[in-house]
Structures are given as structure tokens and as C-alpha cells.
Design an enzyme around this catalytic site. Structure first.
Site, mmCIF file in Angstrom:
data_model
loop_
_atom_site.group_PDB
_atom_site.id
_atom_site.type_symbol
_atom_site.label_atom_id
_atom_site.label_comp_id
_atom_site.label_asym_id
_atom_site.label_seq_id
_atom_site.Cartn_x
_atom_site.Cartn_y
_atom_site.Cartn_z
ATOM 1 C CG ASP A 40 -0.733 0.513 8.051
ATOM 2 O OD1 ASP A 40 -1.700 1.414 8.097
ATOM 3 O OD2 ASP A 40 0.493 0.530 7.843
ATOM 4 C CE LYS B 257 0.959 1.643 4.395
ATOM 5 N NZ LYS B 257 1.562 2.972 4.561
HETATM 6 O O1 C5P Z 1 -0.417 -0.366 14.420
HETATM 7 P P1 C5P Z 1 1.145 -0.740 13.966
HETATM 8 O O2 C5P Z 1 1.574 -1.917 15.005
HETATM 9 O O3 C5P Z 1 1.418 -0.676 12.631
HETATM 10 O O4 C5P Z 1 1.847 0.517 14.749
HETATM 11 C C1 C5P Z 1 3.204 0.643 14.968
HETATM 12 C C2 C5P Z 1 3.625 1.857 15.857
HETATM 13 O O5 C5P Z 1 3.405 3.000 14.955
HETATM 14 C C3 C5P Z 1 2.673 1.970 17.016
HETATM 15 O O6 C5P Z 1 3.151 1.386 18.063
HETATM 16 C C4 C5P Z 1 2.822 3.561 17.252
HETATM 17 O O7 C5P Z 1 3.981 3.937 17.725
HETATM 18 C C5 C5P Z 1 2.713 3.989 15.617
HETATM 19 N N1 C5P Z 1 1.523 4.526 15.174
HETATM 20 C C6 C5P Z 1 0.767 5.634 15.795
HETATM 21 N N2 C5P Z 1 -0.179 6.009 15.445
HETATM 22 C C7 C5P Z 1 -0.933 5.377 14.231
HETATM 23 C C8 C5P Z 1 -0.311 4.142 13.783
HETATM 24 C C9 C5P Z 1 0.907 3.446 14.328
HETATM 25 O O8 C5P Z 1 1.350 6.275 16.604
HETATM 26 N N3 C5P Z 1 -2.070 5.850 13.906
#
Ligand code: C5P
Length: 307
Positions: free
Chosen positions: A145, A15
Site C-alpha cells: 500500500d 486510504k
Molecule cells: O505488503 P504488505 O506488507 O502490506 O502485506 C502484509 C501482508 O498482507 C502480506 O505479508 C500478506 O500476508 C498479506 N497480503 C496479501 N496480498 C496482498 C497484500 C497483502 O496476502 N495483495
């Protein structure tokens, strides 16, 4: 059809975020976002295979940067297999083989894509018959994601990105991606974004109307002008050389140039295949990137591999 299949294979696209508007930091450590996703035709392939009782989950990875992908329970694909096993009330005795083409830690949701693929593949392998809705709930548990990788196409993401709604888009968009030697950690980029914005009031994020209109009109030029990414300055702050890559694209007449997601991949929107080839040559010649990849989008989300 065989009554009992030993394997299931799924392909899943990368993506990009055409817009990534980052709102305030929430109490749960995530940022509220308003984002527009587009799935592009760079695919990882995930095969799941039954293993003998009691042998648990295992992961093998091949392809570019394979050695950078964790093969333990920190891999979201591992967690995805465990979630589906719990739904099916079976032991997660499964071997997961990931063939990587999506850049690792490149801001193109490669790890999330593999997790979405594993959800679907395990659902097929164990004949669980999970509803689309339940798959999306499990996806949201795994990461911000993952749900989009199930949906694909063009979609709006809200919340922390996991609340996904398909959006209208006309036409096919031609992209060139400049890949970096080393990945960037998403939490680090978000933290840098907070650091750069410290002291300023961050508004509630909104999807840019100009972008949605441009997608509806199918105008690559207008889409190029409307591309936006609030994480770009943070990624550039951590990797100043990305600015030079963005410059190469702008100088070569790209319709739009931006860091993809949390980076360090840089995405360039161009008018057609010929322009994509020309830009790919310039980017390769710049010596600023590990590799250059051309792609088009939107494409559908995760799906079973056709033989
Ligand atoms: O959800 P995911 O594991 O992909 O997110 C990885 C990290 O990215 C989270 O722990 C956070 O630090 C950051 N993040 C965030 N806000 C989001 C998505 C991700 O701060 N909307």
C-alpha cells in the site's frame, strides 16, 4: 533557501479501498488484487531530523495508539530511511518522529503512509532528488500500500496492490469511520479469507465497472451501492462485533457501509456533512467502537508540510 536543512516534514493521508477484490494466492505468499483506493483527509505527520554520524535510525511516535507502533527496524518507516540512504550513498543517521492520527492496524494503511512519508522526507533531507518513478519502486519494495500513499487521490491498484494508476473521480465524498479498540493483523485477515474460500475457485480479480462509472458520474449514492470488500467476511469472522457496527450504519441510512481494507475500521459513506454528524452520534451512542472520525476524500497523496 538554506543550503543545508536539518529537518524535513511531510504530511500523508490515510486510504480506504472503495473496492478490494481479492484474487488467488500467489506463489510469493501475496494475493493478486484489483483495488480502488481513495485517499481521505486523516493525516499522519512525519518529521525526519539529521543525527550525528554513526547514531543510526531512531523512531519516536506520538498521538493516539502511539504505544502500539513499533519503534525498531520492523517499522516500515525505518526501512524507508535505509532505502533512501542507500540510494544517496549516505549513512542513515536520522531521527524519525511520527505524529499519528491514522488508526494503527486499522485497515487504513497507516504504517504504509508513514513509510511513504519517510521516503519523501529523507529524499528532501539528503537532497537526493529521486524521480517519482524511483520513489514508487522503493515504495513497492516496502509494502503493497506504500505506492498509493505517494500517489493519493483516487487510483486503481493491481498486482499485490503496488501497481498504482490514477483514476478519474468527480466530487467529494463524506465518510464516517468507526474505530476499534484493537487492531487486526493484515496477514491474519488474508489467511482467514483463504480459509473461508477453501475449495472454491477464485477468479482473476477485476475492478468493478459499476464503481468506476459511479466515480466518474460523481454519484455518492451509486458509489455507496458499489462499495465492495472481499476481506470483509474474513474480518467479520475474526471480529463478529463488526457486523453490529455495519448494521448501525445501514439502519441510520448510510449510502454504503463496509469494513475498510483488512479492518477492523468500518467505513460509512454518507451524503453530506450533516448526515456524517448524525451517523457519528449514532455510532458513538452504540458503544461498539473506540472512537468515531469524520473525513472527506479524495485528497492528494504525501506532500511537504507547509509552514
Ligand atoms: O505488503 P504488505 O506488507 O502490506 O502485506 C502484509 C501482508 O498482507 C502480506 O505479508 C500478506 O500476508 C498479506 N497480503 C496479501 N496480498 C496482498 C497484500 C497483502 O496476502 N495483495
Amino acid at each position: 533557501m538554506a543550503a543545508f536543512s536539518r529537518t524535513a516534514t511531510v504530511v500523508v493521508p490515510a486510504k480506504i479501498n472503495l473496492a478490494l477484490v481479492v484474487g488467488p494466492l500467489r506463489e510469493d505468499g501475496y494475493h493478486e488484487v484489483a483495488t480502488v483506493f481513495q485517499a481521505v483527509d486523516i493525516y499522519d505527520e512525519v518529521e525526519v531530523r539529521r543525527r550525528s554520524a554513526g547514531s543510526g535510525v531512531s523512531i519516536a511516535v506520538s498521538g493516539a495508539q502511539a504505544e502500539e507502533v513499533p519503534i525498531d527496524e520492523s517499522n516500515l518507516a525505518w526501512q524507508a530511511a535505509e532505502l533512501v540512504a542507500a540510494e544517496a550513498d549516505v549513512d542513515p543517521d536520522v531521527g524519525i518522529t511520527i505524529t499519528k492520527r491514522i488508526p494503527v492496524a486499522g485497515g487504513m494503511a497507516g504504517g504504509s503512509a508513514d513509510a511513504a512519508a519517510t521516503l519523501l522526507a529523507c529524499d528532501q533531507l539528503w537532497r537526493v532528488g529521486l524521480s517519482r518513478e524511483r520513489l514508487e519502486e522503493l515504495a513497492a519494495e516496502l509494502g503493497s500500500d506504500v505506492a498509493f500513499a505517494l500517489v493519493g487521490g483516487t487510483a486503481i491498484g493491481t498486482g499485490r496492490g503496488e501497481q498504482v494508476t490514477s483514476a478519474m473521480s468527480r466530487g467529494t465524498y463524506h465518510w464516517v469511520f468507526a474505530l476499534s479498540e484493537r487492531g487486526l493483523s493484515t496477514p491474519r485477515v488474508y489467511a482467514e479469507c483463504d480459509r473461508l474460500r477453501a475449495g472454491s475457485t477464485v477468479p482473476v480479480p477485476k475492478v468493478p465497472a459499476a464503481l468506476m462509472e459511479a466515480l466518474l458520474a460523481g454519484s455518492a449514492e451509486k458509489v455507496g451501492a458499489a462499495l465492495t470488500n472481499d476481506l470483509q467476511s474474513a474480518a467479520v469472522s475474526l471480529r463478529p462485533e463488526l457486523d453490529m457496527l455495519l448494521e448501525v450504519g445501514r439502519d441510520s441510512g448510510a449510502l454504503g457501509a463496509m469494513v475498510s481494507g483488512s479492518g477492523p475500521t468500518v467505513a460509512f459513506l454518507v451524503s453530506d456533512e450533516e448526515a456524517a454528524l448524525d451517523l457519528a452520534v449514532s455510532l458513538s451512542a452504540s458503544g461498539l467502537c473506540r472512537d468515531v472520525v469524520r473525513a472527506t476524500g479524495p485528497v492528494p497523496g504525501v506532500r511537504a508540510k507547509e509552514d
